[in-house]
Design a protein around this motif. Structure first.
Motif, PDB file in Angstrom:
ATOM      1  N   SER A 102       0.816  -1.211   0.000  1.00 19.75           N
ATOM      2  CA  SER A 102       0.000   0.000   0.000  1.00 19.75           C
ATOM      3  C   SER A 102       0.854   1.267   0.000  1.00 19.75           C
ATOM      4  N   MET A 103       2.131   1.179   0.400  1.00 22.47           N
ATOM      5  CA  MET A 103       3.018   2.343   0.373  1.00 22.47           C
ATOM      6  C   MET A 103       3.696   2.546  -0.975  1.00 22.47           C
ATOM      7  N   MET A 104       3.649   1.546  -1.833  1.00 24.41           N
ATOM      8  CA  MET A 104       4.310   1.655  -3.133  1.00 24.41           C
ATOM      9  C   MET A 104       3.564   2.626  -4.033  1.00 24.41           C
ATOM     10  N   PRO A 105       4.272   3.211  -5.011  1.00 19.90           N
ATOM     11  CA  PRO A 105       3.596   4.133  -5.924  1.00 19.90           C
ATOM     12  C   PRO A 105       2.541   3.418  -6.754  1.00 19.90           C
ATOM     13  N   LYS A 106       1.447   4.104  -6.984  1.00 24.79           N
ATOM     14  CA  LYS A 106       0.340   3.510  -7.723  1.00 24.79           C
ATOM     15  C   LYS A 106       0.669   3.466  -9.212  1.00 24.79           C
ATOM     16  N   GLY A 107       0.199   2.439  -9.876  1.00 27.18           N
ATOM     17  CA  GLY A 107       0.407   2.338 -11.315  1.00 27.18           C
ATOM     18  C   GLY A 107       0.767   0.928 -11.737  1.00 27.18           C
ATOM     19  N   ILE A 108       1.164   0.807 -12.986  1.00 23.41           N
ATOM     20  CA  ILE A 108       1.446  -0.498 -13.584  1.00 23.41           C
ATOM     21  C   ILE A 108       2.638  -1.205 -12.951  1.00 23.41           C
ATOM     22  N   PRO A 109       3.769  -0.532 -12.667  1.00 26.18           N
ATOM     23  CA  PRO A 109       4.939  -1.281 -12.182  1.00 26.18           C
ATOM     24  C   PRO A 109       4.838  -1.724 -10.724  1.00 26.18           C
ATOM     25  N   LYS A 110       3.707  -1.525 -10.094  1.00 26.96           N
ATOM     26  CA  LYS A 110       3.552  -1.891  -8.689  1.00 26.96           C
ATOM     27  C   LYS A 110       3.723  -3.396  -8.477  1.00 26.96           C
ATOM     28  N   ARG A 111       3.203  -4.204  -9.373  1.00 27.65           N
ATOM     29  CA  ARG A 111       3.317  -5.660  -9.239  1.00 27.65           C
ATOM     30  C   ARG A 111       4.752  -6.123  -9.456  1.00 27.65           C
ATOM     31  N   GLN A 112       5.452  -5.460 -10.373  1.00 26.11           N
ATOM     32  CA  GLN A 112       6.842  -5.833 -10.616  1.00 26.11           C
ATOM     33  C   GLN A 112       7.717  -5.502  -9.416  1.00 26.11           C
ATOM     34  N   LEU A 113       7.422  -4.400  -8.737  1.00 31.84           N
ATOM     35  CA  LEU A 113       8.182  -4.047  -7.541  1.00 31.84           C
ATOM     36  C   LEU A 113       7.886  -5.030  -6.408  1.00 31.84           C
ATOM     37  N   ALA A 114       6.654  -5.482  -6.307  1.00 31.43           N
ATOM     38  CA  ALA A 114       6.286  -6.400  -5.243  1.00 31.43           C
ATOM     39  C   ALA A 114       6.934  -7.769  -5.422  1.00 31.43           C
ATOM     40  N   LYS A 115       7.266  -8.137  -6.655  1.00 38.03           N
ATOM     41  CA  LYS A 115       7.916  -9.431  -6.885  1.00 38.03           C
ATOM     42  C   LYS A 115       9.347  -9.450  -6.396  1.00 38.03           C
ATOM     43  N   ARG A 116       9.941  -8.273  -6.186  1.00 37.93           N
ATOM     44  CA  ARG A 116      11.316  -8.207  -5.701  1.00 37.93           C
ATOM     45  C   ARG A 116      11.409  -8.279  -4.187  1.00 37.93           C
ATOM     46  N   LEU A 117      10.292  -8.362  -3.516  1.00 39.75           N
ATOM     47  CA  LEU A 117      10.271  -8.447  -2.060  1.00 39.75           C
ATOM     48  C   LEU A 117      10.160  -9.906  -1.645  1.00 39.75           C
ATOM     49  N   LYS A 118      11.102 -10.379  -0.828  1.00 39.76           N
ATOM     50  CA  LYS A 118      11.111 -11.757  -0.338  1.00 39.76           C
ATOM     51  C   LYS A 118      10.997 -11.710   1.183  1.00 39.76           C
ATOM     52  N   ILE A 119       9.983 -12.388   1.720  1.00 40.00           N
ATOM     53  CA  ILE A 119       9.730 -12.369   3.164  1.00 40.00           C
ATOM     54  C   ILE A 119       9.807 -13.791   3.688  1.00 40.00           C
ATOM     55  N   TYR A 120      10.576 -13.977   4.786  1.00 38.54           N
ATOM     56  CA  TYR A 120      10.737 -15.289   5.401  1.00 38.54           C
ATOM     57  C   TYR A 120      10.509 -15.174   6.902  1.00 38.54           C
ATOM     58  N   GLN A 121       9.886 -16.204   7.476  1.00 36.29           N
ATOM     59  CA  GLN A 121       9.550 -16.191   8.895  1.00 36.29           C
ATOM     60  C   GLN A 121      10.764 -16.419   9.795  1.00 36.29           C
ATOM     61  N   SER A 122      11.762 -17.133   9.313  1.00 34.69           N
ATOM     62  CA  SER A 122      12.953 -17.409  10.122  1.00 34.69           C
ATOM     63  C   SER A 122      14.171 -16.782   9.450  1.00 34.69           C
ATOM     64  N   THR A 123      15.354 -17.076   9.973  1.00 36.23           N
ATOM     65  CA  THR A 123      16.576 -16.493   9.414  1.00 36.23           C
ATOM     66  C   THR A 123      17.057 -17.232   8.175  1.00 36.23           C
ATOM     67  N   ALA A 124      16.551 -18.423   7.922  1.00 40.40           N
ATOM     68  CA  ALA A 124      16.981 -19.201   6.757  1.00 40.40           C
ATOM     69  C   ALA A 124      16.293 -18.693   5.496  1.00 40.40           C
ATOM     70  N   HIS A 125      17.101 -18.508   4.435  1.00 35.17           N
ATOM     71  CA  HIS A 125      16.562 -18.085   3.148  1.00 35.17           C
ATOM     72  C   HIS A 125      17.442 -18.657   2.039  1.00 35.17           C
ATOM     73  N   PRO A 126      16.888 -18.874   0.844  1.00 33.84           N
ATOM     74  CA  PRO A 126      17.648 -19.506  -0.246  1.00 33.84           C
ATOM     75  C   PRO A 126      18.423 -18.526  -1.130  1.00 33.84           C
ATOM     76  N   HIS A 127      18.675 -17.309  -0.676  1.00 34.67           N
ATOM     77  CA  HIS A 127      19.291 -16.292  -1.528  1.00 34.67           C
ATOM     78  C   HIS A 127      20.730 -15.978  -1.117  1.00 34.67           C
ATOM     79  N   LEU A 128      21.466 -16.970  -0.644  1.00 35.81           N
ATOM     80  CA  LEU A 128      22.848 -16.729  -0.237  1.00 35.81           C
ATOM     81  C   LEU A 128      23.769 -16.514  -1.434  1.00 35.81           C
ATOM     82  N   ALA A 129      23.420 -17.056  -2.597  1.00 34.60           N
ATOM     83  CA  ALA A 129      24.262 -16.921  -3.785  1.00 34.60           C
ATOM     84  C   ALA A 129      24.277 -15.487  -4.318  1.00 34.60           C
ATOM     85  N   GLN A 130      23.289 -14.671  -3.963  1.00 29.54           N
ATOM     86  CA  GLN A 130      23.226 -13.297  -4.450  1.00 29.54           C
ATOM     87  C   GLN A 130      24.079 -12.342  -3.611  1.00 29.54           C
ATOM     88  N   ASN A 131      24.692 -12.825  -2.545  1.00 26.88           N
ATOM     89  CA  ASN A 131      25.518 -12.019  -1.640  1.00 26.88           C
ATOM     90  C   ASN A 131      24.782 -10.764  -1.167  1.00 26.88           C
TER      91      ASN A 131
END
Length: 145
Positions: A102-131
């Motif tokens: 709801s804080m993101m700018p309104k418009g078409i690219p809103k969904r593309q920005l939301a896809k870049r957000l990764k949320i995990y409940q614990s400290t483990a995540h599969p994105h260690l290769a991206q440093n």
């Protein structure tokens, strides 16, 4: 002649940031995340280009929420006794996504920005290769390094 610098889409590589949500306030955390996702924290920001970064949020279940406020929703108006339901905040991941979305700018690219957000409940995540770059202090962030 105009000397305005306009970056191209491949001007800078997209960075990955990791933020620990443990004992962080929801509003302050989400405003930092939105500025990272949209790219407004970069000195070469241009609103017509998508220059935002990826954000990983870990320990989402330990975020500080104001649970004293009860929310009610009317599902079927006109039906006494069945229509008013109390909403309980059980899933902190969904609360984080809704607040940031709801804080993101309104418009078409809103969904593309939301896809870049990764949320995990614990400290483990599969994105260690991206440093990912770890952000510990939300108030004193140095983006231009």
């Amino acid at each position: 002649m105009n000397e305005t610098f306009i970056p191209t889409l491949d001007y800078g590589k997209k960075k990955w940031y990791i933020i620990d949500c443990k004992e962080k306030q929801l509003g302050r955390l989400s405003s930092v995340v939105v500025s990272l996702l949209t790219g407004k924290s970069k000195y070469y920001y241009n609103p017509s280009l998508d220059l935002g970064d990826y954000v990983i949020l870990v320990n989402a279940e330990y975020i500080l929420l104001n649970r004293n406020i009860e929310k009610f929703h009317v599902f079927i108006p006109g039906r006494p006794g069945r229509s008013l339901k109390r909403l309980v905040n059980l899933n902190s991941e969904q609360i984080l996504k809704r607040c940031i979305f709801s804080m993101m700018p309104k418009g078409i690219p809103k969904r593309q920005l939301a896809k870049r957000l990764k949320i995990y409940q614990s400290t483990a995540h599969p994105h260690l290769a991206q440093n990912p770059i770890e952000i510990t202090d939300l108030q004193n962030i140095k983006f231009y390094e």
